[in-house]
Design an enzyme around this catalytic site. Structure first.
Site, mmCIF file in Angstrom:
data_model
loop_
_atom_site.group_PDB
_atom_site.id
_atom_site.type_symbol
_atom_site.label_atom_id
_atom_site.label_comp_id
_atom_site.label_asym_id
_atom_site.label_seq_id
_atom_site.Cartn_x
_atom_site.Cartn_y
_atom_site.Cartn_z
ATOM 1 N N HIS A 119 0.836 -1.193 0.000
ATOM 2 C CA HIS A 119 0.000 0.000 0.000
ATOM 3 C C HIS A 119 0.875 1.249 0.000
ATOM 4 O O HIS A 119 1.862 1.311 0.727
ATOM 5 C CB HIS A 119 -0.902 0.041 1.241
ATOM 6 N N LYS A 145 -1.464 -8.119 -4.135
ATOM 7 C CA LYS A 145 -2.318 -6.949 -3.945
ATOM 8 C C LYS A 145 -1.465 -5.688 -3.923
ATOM 9 O O LYS A 145 -0.451 -5.619 -3.223
ATOM 10 C CB LYS A 145 -3.112 -7.038 -2.639
#
Length: 227
Positions: A119, A145
């Site tokens: 992230h 991700k």
């Protein structure tokens, strides 16, 4: 119909609220839940395992690291120990790519399915950098991700380029500018997209009911979008 699963993060401090939210969204037709362990007051490994078992529904166990937007106050060893304890009851365990390699290995070695995540709440790295991140994640876990913050519209298109080139990948452009990528992800066969309940855990999340409706609309040809 889309194959992308809609996940709802549960960001609650108390077990009773977690179970109530889980029941509510299971009834609404959610595909998978994400339990944000770092929101729970003084979480203990056995307690988290019990909660996931009691939910009795496909659940992602996430204990987000502070540097990537999490709130867990213990040590890294304690953070990973919780995830390791519940690895046999969770559908997936989410662990950040930047986590110490030995600690990641201790999760992977349990044999559980993993989401290896990255992230960046400030920017969107260049495409080549994001491809390199996803490549490293894919070598470790079952799903890669990456969630990044756009500064301009081109950044959101670059995130879609990642989805177009990478299998078993969740790629999200955060914030209002990038919120559409959470919907379009289904057109690239992304395994999971994240919507919001009453807990918004990342900028740009779309509420569950709206997401469910949008994913069932065949309104865009993504090959034309990327031409």
């Amino acid at each position: 119909m889309h194959d992308t699963k809609i996940a709802i993060p549960i960001f609650k401090e108390k077990k009773e609220d977690i179970l109530q939210t889980a029941e509510e969204y299971i009834d609404k037709g959610v595909d998978i839940l994400e339990l944000r362990v770092d929101a729970i007051l003084n979480p203990q490994p056995n307690e988290i395992k019990y909660i996931i078992s009691e939910i009795n529904f496909p659940t992602i166990a996430t204990n987000r690291i502070k540097s990537e937007g999490g709130y867990f106050n213990g040590t890294e060893e304690e953070r990973i120990a919780i995830l390791r304890e519940c690895s046999d009851v969770a559908e997936y365990v989410d662990v950040e790519l930047k986590t110490d390699e030995k600690l990641i290995d201790s999760i992977v070695e349990t044999g559980c399915k993993t989401i290896i995540s990255f992230h960046d709440f400030l920017k969107t790295p260049p495409v080549d950098d994001m491809l390199n991140i996803v490549k490293k994640e894919s070598e470790i876990g079952d799903i890669a991700k990456i969630a990044v913050m756009p500064q301009k519209l081109e950044d959101t298109i670059n995130v879609l380029a990642i989805l177009s080139r990478c299998d078993n990948t969740i790629a999200i452009s955060m914030g209002d500018m990038g919120s559409y990528t959470r919907v379009i992800a289904s057109k690239f066969n992304s395994p999971i997209t994240f919507a919001a309940s009453d807990d918004v855990t990342a900028p740009g999340q779309i509420d569950f009911e709206t997401m469910k409706q949008l994913l069932n609309l065949d309104f865009i040809d993504c090959d034309e979008l990327l031409d």
